[in-house]
Scaffold this active site. Structure first.
Site, PDB file in Angstrom:
ATOM      1  N   ASP A  30      -6.293   0.263  25.082  1.00  0.00           N
ATOM      2  CA  ASP A  30      -7.037   1.515  24.878  1.00  0.00           C
ATOM      3  C   ASP A  30      -8.278   1.146  24.070  1.00  0.00           C
ATOM      4  O   ASP A  30      -8.252   0.179  23.308  1.00  0.00           O
ATOM      5  CB  ASP A  30      -6.159   2.498  24.076  1.00  0.00           C
ATOM      6  CG  ASP A  30      -6.695   3.914  24.121  1.00  0.00           C
ATOM      7  OD1 ASP A  30      -6.112   4.740  24.855  1.00  0.00           O
ATOM      8  OD2 ASP A  30      -7.690   4.194  23.420  1.00  0.00           O
ATOM      9  N   LEU A 154       2.693  14.821  35.971  1.00  0.00           N
ATOM     10  CA  LEU A 154       3.479  14.831  34.741  1.00  0.00           C
ATOM     11  C   LEU A 154       3.073  16.015  33.876  1.00  0.00           C
ATOM     12  O   LEU A 154       1.915  16.137  33.498  1.00  0.00           O
ATOM     13  CB  LEU A 154       3.235  13.536  33.949  1.00  0.00           C
ATOM     14  CG  LEU A 154       3.391  12.223  34.721  1.00  0.00           C
ATOM     15  CD1 LEU A 154       3.007  11.042  33.835  1.00  0.00           C
ATOM     16  CD2 LEU A 154       4.815  12.071  35.244  1.00  0.00           C
ATOM     17  N   ARG A 155       4.033  16.846  33.571  1.00  0.00           N
ATOM     18  CA  ARG A 155       3.751  17.960  32.670  1.00  0.00           C
ATOM     19  C   ARG A 155       3.952  17.497  31.236  1.00  0.00           C
ATOM     20  O   ARG A 155       4.994  16.882  30.947  1.00  0.00           O
ATOM     21  CB  ARG A 155       4.702  19.135  32.935  1.00  0.00           C
ATOM     22  CG  ARG A 155       4.489  19.817  34.255  1.00  0.00           C
ATOM     23  CD  ARG A 155       5.711  20.636  34.616  1.00  0.00           C
ATOM     24  NE  ARG A 155       6.895  19.785  34.729  1.00  0.00           N
ATOM     25  CZ  ARG A 155       8.127  20.231  34.905  1.00  0.00           C
ATOM     26  NH1 ARG A 155       8.351  21.519  34.950  1.00  0.00           N
ATOM     27  NH2 ARG A 155       9.140  19.394  35.011  1.00  0.00           N
ATOM     28  N   ASN A 227      -2.848  21.212  41.168  1.00  0.00           N
ATOM     29  CA  ASN A 227      -3.079  21.876  39.880  1.00  0.00           C
ATOM     30  C   ASN A 227      -3.774  23.225  40.073  1.00  0.00           C
ATOM     31  O   ASN A 227      -3.437  24.205  39.409  1.00  0.00           O
ATOM     32  CB  ASN A 227      -3.915  20.976  38.960  1.00  0.00           C
ATOM     33  CG  ASN A 227      -3.046  20.012  38.168  1.00  0.00           C
ATOM     34  OD1 ASN A 227      -1.844  19.925  38.394  1.00  0.00           O
ATOM     35  ND2 ASN A 227      -3.641  19.285  37.254  1.00  0.00           N
ATOM     36  N   GLY A 272       1.281  36.104  30.758  1.00  0.00           N
ATOM     37  CA  GLY A 272       1.023  36.015  29.328  1.00  0.00           C
ATOM     38  C   GLY A 272      -0.412  35.666  29.031  1.00  0.00           C
ATOM     39  O   GLY A 272      -1.334  36.158  29.691  1.00  0.00           O
ATOM     40  N   CYS A 279      -5.495  19.944  31.482  1.00  0.00           N
ATOM     41  CA  CYS A 279      -5.450  19.714  32.931  1.00  0.00           C
ATOM     42  C   CYS A 279      -5.974  20.916  33.710  1.00  0.00           C
ATOM     43  O   CYS A 279      -7.037  20.830  34.322  1.00  0.00           O
ATOM     44  CB  CYS A 279      -4.032  19.376  33.348  1.00  0.00           C
ATOM     45  SG  CYS A 279      -3.427  17.910  32.493  1.00  0.00           S
ATOM     46  N   LYS A 282      -9.756  22.259  33.181  1.00  0.00           N
ATOM     47  CA  LYS A 282     -10.812  21.343  33.632  1.00  0.00           C
ATOM     48  C   LYS A 282     -10.673  21.028  35.125  1.00  0.00           C
ATOM     49  O   LYS A 282     -11.671  20.912  35.838  1.00  0.00           O
ATOM     50  CB  LYS A 282     -10.826  20.068  32.797  1.00  0.00           C
ATOM     51  CG  LYS A 282      -9.786  19.035  33.152  1.00  0.00           C
ATOM     52  CD  LYS A 282      -9.998  17.741  32.391  1.00  0.00           C
ATOM     53  CE  LYS A 282      -8.838  16.785  32.555  1.00  0.00           C
ATOM     54  NZ  LYS A 282      -8.575  16.304  33.895  1.00  0.00           N
TER      55      LYS A 282
HETATM   56  C1  UGA Z   1      -0.085  20.211  34.594  1.00  0.00           C
HETATM   57  C2  UGA Z   1       0.740  20.114  35.900  1.00  0.00           C
HETATM   58  O1  UGA Z   1       1.852  20.999  35.833  1.00  0.00           O
HETATM   59  C3  UGA Z   1       1.222  18.679  36.124  1.00  0.00           C
HETATM   60  O2  UGA Z   1       1.884  18.593  37.375  1.00  0.00           O
HETATM   61  C4  UGA Z   1       0.001  17.753  36.122  1.00  0.00           C
HETATM   62  O3  UGA Z   1       0.377  16.409  36.307  1.00  0.00           O
HETATM   63  C5  UGA Z   1      -0.713  17.880  34.807  1.00  0.00           C
HETATM   64  O4  UGA Z   1      -1.135  19.253  34.644  1.00  0.00           O
HETATM   65  C6  UGA Z   1      -1.914  16.974  34.818  1.00  0.00           C
HETATM   66  O5  UGA Z   1      -2.840  17.210  35.598  1.00  0.00           O
HETATM   67  O6  UGA Z   1      -1.901  15.933  34.134  1.00  0.00           O
HETATM   68  P1  UGA Z   1       0.497  20.497  31.998  1.00  0.00           P
HETATM   69  O7  UGA Z   1      -0.938  20.892  31.855  1.00  0.00           O
HETATM   70  O8  UGA Z   1       1.044  19.453  31.086  1.00  0.00           O
HETATM   71  O9  UGA Z   1       0.778  19.957  33.512  1.00  0.00           O
HETATM   72  O10 UGA Z   1       1.406  21.778  31.765  1.00  0.00           O
HETATM   73  P2  UGA Z   1       1.973  22.961  32.685  1.00  0.00           P
HETATM   74  O11 UGA Z   1       3.418  23.056  32.465  1.00  0.00           O
HETATM   75  O12 UGA Z   1       1.508  22.839  34.072  1.00  0.00           O
HETATM   76  O13 UGA Z   1       1.291  24.247  32.008  1.00  0.00           O
HETATM   77  C7  UGA Z   1      -0.118  24.445  32.026  1.00  0.00           C
HETATM   78  C8  UGA Z   1      -0.460  25.763  31.364  1.00  0.00           C
HETATM   79  O14 UGA Z   1      -0.044  26.843  32.162  1.00  0.00           O
HETATM   80  C9  UGA Z   1       0.179  25.979  29.991  1.00  0.00           C
HETATM   81  O15 UGA Z   1      -0.788  26.538  29.121  1.00  0.00           O
HETATM   82  C10 UGA Z   1       1.285  26.985  30.257  1.00  0.00           C
HETATM   83  O16 UGA Z   1       1.570  27.787  29.150  1.00  0.00           O
HETATM   84  C11 UGA Z   1       0.663  27.787  31.386  1.00  0.00           C
HETATM   85  N1  UGA Z   1       1.672  28.446  32.248  1.00  0.00           N
HETATM   86  C12 UGA Z   1       2.530  27.705  32.976  1.00  0.00           C
HETATM   87  C13 UGA Z   1       1.692  29.821  32.323  1.00  0.00           C
HETATM   88  O17 UGA Z   1       0.897  30.527  31.672  1.00  0.00           O
HETATM   89  N2  UGA Z   1       2.603  30.427  33.155  1.00  0.00           N
HETATM   90  C14 UGA Z   1       3.468  29.701  33.898  1.00  0.00           C
HETATM   91  O18 UGA Z   1       4.267  30.324  34.649  1.00  0.00           O
HETATM   92  C15 UGA Z   1       3.449  28.320  33.810  1.00  0.00           C
END
Ligand code: UGA
Length: 463
Positions: A30, A154-155, A227, A272, A279, A282
């Protein structure tokens, strides 16, 4: 296989640790020396469940190491995964300068043939530019370069589990040899040949993951399209929630039934405060810009983005409606991270909520199990406490901004007694309105019936 990881953010670390667990020899680097020093000393620069255990075990067993010398890392691997950030530019397009820098570095440092794999989220056609940069900057004596795209799904908060138990692995490749090399890398993951730190004593049996082999352009597009679609689902649920409030329906009931249709599915329909993190916000912008450049109007996504930006406005409107005057009110915040089980606050709705509450003169106190340190660097002027009850003490309102499980299990009866005014505004629909009513709280959330705080029905619907 000998693998190099360039970039030690959560994607690089999770990928590196899990591939080491799969039996490969992995070197990570890194450009942040402090991060490398911390990792070499066994300290975790981020909070991600199970990552510490899997990193430590694989370092101990000499399959995983960290170096600040990028050239050394490049030369160590036959396959190099690029896991650097692609933050948004002012224009909304992805800033690919880190990818460009890494390409030039690999081209000048490599001494043998390499397969260079894009793991970072990049717009379609980046692979072509990457390949060109590698060729243009190649030093005499350096080997041939092949390029592939292998987007991650990956979440944060469940990234180790997502890596070890994927539903699909996408390989964007140009040559048979590249496909074979990547299949070999992922073989142990597909066959379950690893120690799973998530499940004990055994992993649940799930559907075997699909290996999807595509062109590089398609693989890059698959990531942005995935995404963006998930973001679209969230905004859709949020608009339906607003409608539920107006007509007296319950978003939880509606979504439960809607999601039972396998064509729709129950996930990513939680209403909500909307989506945050590094992710979705952007990626949706970068995808809109990519479409624009290609002459396609992605108005659908622009609308999803607009809806999402409006969530904090609606939330603060609920706060104002309940508090009447915000100035000098003691407002407690439960949750700062953009989602539970992470310390990440990048593009978290909490930041905008804090900024506006402070601008309106509220006294803000906050609690988050993991994200207080990071938030404190941006907002040193608010109070932080590890104790949710201290945040509730004498408060005029408690706002739930992240759905950490531990907030659900707080002693809400005790909180009722501690607060100056027992008012809870739940930005994540974490708590049950019925339960809160029984305790005596004034309670509001998104898209669910709440007695005192529900806005009047729109005139057209009153008769
Ligand atoms: C997201 C994707 O889910 C992954 O598959 C992807 O690899 C990742 O981006 C990435 O591009 O690296 P992440 O951002 O870690 O993952 O989290 P998510 O679980 O997807 O949630 C994203 C946002 O959506 C959070 O703020 C969450 O609170 C919100 N969310 C999620 C909601 O408001 N409602 C939902 O039903 C689900």
């Amino acid at each position: 296989m000998r693998i190099s990881m360039i970039g030690c953010g959560y994607v690089g670390l999770v990928t590196g640790a899990c591939l080491a667990e799969a039996g490969h020899q992995v070197v990570c680097t890194d450009n942040d020396p402090a991060r490398i020093a911390a990792l070499q000393a066994g300290q975790m620069p981020i909070y991600e469940p199970h990552l510490d255990a899997i990193l430590a075990a694989n370092c101990r067993e000499n399959r995983l190491s960290f170096t600040g010398d990028a050239g050394e890392a490049v030369r160590a691997g036959d396959v190099i995964f690029i896991c650097v950030g692609t933050p948004p530019l002012e224009t909304g397009e992805a800033d690919l300068s880190a990818i460009d820098n890494v390409a030039r570095m690999i081209a000048t440092e490599a001494r043998s043939p390499k397969l260079v794999v894009e793991k970072s989220t990049v717009p379609a056609r980046t692979g072509r530019q990457l390949k060109r940069a590698l060729e243009v900057y190649r030093r005499n004596g350096g080997g041939e370069f092949r390029v592939a795209s292998n987007p991650e799904f990956l979440r944060e908060g469940t990234a180790v589990e997502d890596f070890l138990h994927p539903d699909r692995i996408v390989l964007g490749v140009e040559e048979e040899a590249t496909e074979q090399q990547l299949r070999e890398i992922y073989g142990p993951i597909l066959e379950g040949r690893f120690r799973c730190p998530v499940h004990s004593p055994a992993c649940p049996s799930t559907k075997a993951p699909q290996m999807v082999v595509t062109t590089i352009n398609s693989a890059e597009l698959i990531k942005h399209a995935s995404n963006s679609f998930l973001a679209l689902k969230i905004s859709y649920a949020n608009v339906v929630a607003d409608l539920c409030e107006r007509v007296g329906a319950d978003i939880e009931e509606v979504i439960r039934a809607v999601g039972l249709d396998p064509r729709i599915g129950p996930q990513f329909l939680r209403a909500g405060l909307g989506f945050g993190g590094f992710c979705f916000p952007k990626d949706i912008q970068a995808f809109i810009r990519l479409a624009e450049r290609a002459g396609v109007d992605f108005g659908l996504l622009k609308e999803a983005e607009r809806v999402n930006k409006g969530r904090v406005d609606l939330f603060l409107e609920k706060v104002r409606r309940a508090l009447w005057v915000v100035k000098d009110k003691k407002v407690g915040l439960l949750g700062l991270a953009f989602k539970p089980n992470t310390d990440d606050i990048r593009f978290a709705p909490s930041l905008e909520v804090i900024r506006r509450l402070l601008a309106e003169g509220a006294q803000v106190r906050a609690c988050d199990p993991k994200a207080m340190e990071r938030t404190c660097t941006i907002f040193p002027q608010i109070q932080y406490s590890h104790d949710s009850y201290e945040v509730a003490r004498d408060a005029d309102a408690l706002l739930i901004l992240t759905e950490w499980d531990e907030f659900r299990h707080l002693n809400w009866e005790r909180i009722y007694r501690l607060m100056a005014r027992p008012l809870v505004i739940d930005g994540r629909n974490l708590l049950e309105p019925e339960m809160m009513k029984e305790f005596g709280f004034e309670y509001d959330s998104f898209g669910r019936p709440s007695d005192s705080l529900t806005p009047a029905l729109v005139p057209a619907l009153t008769h």
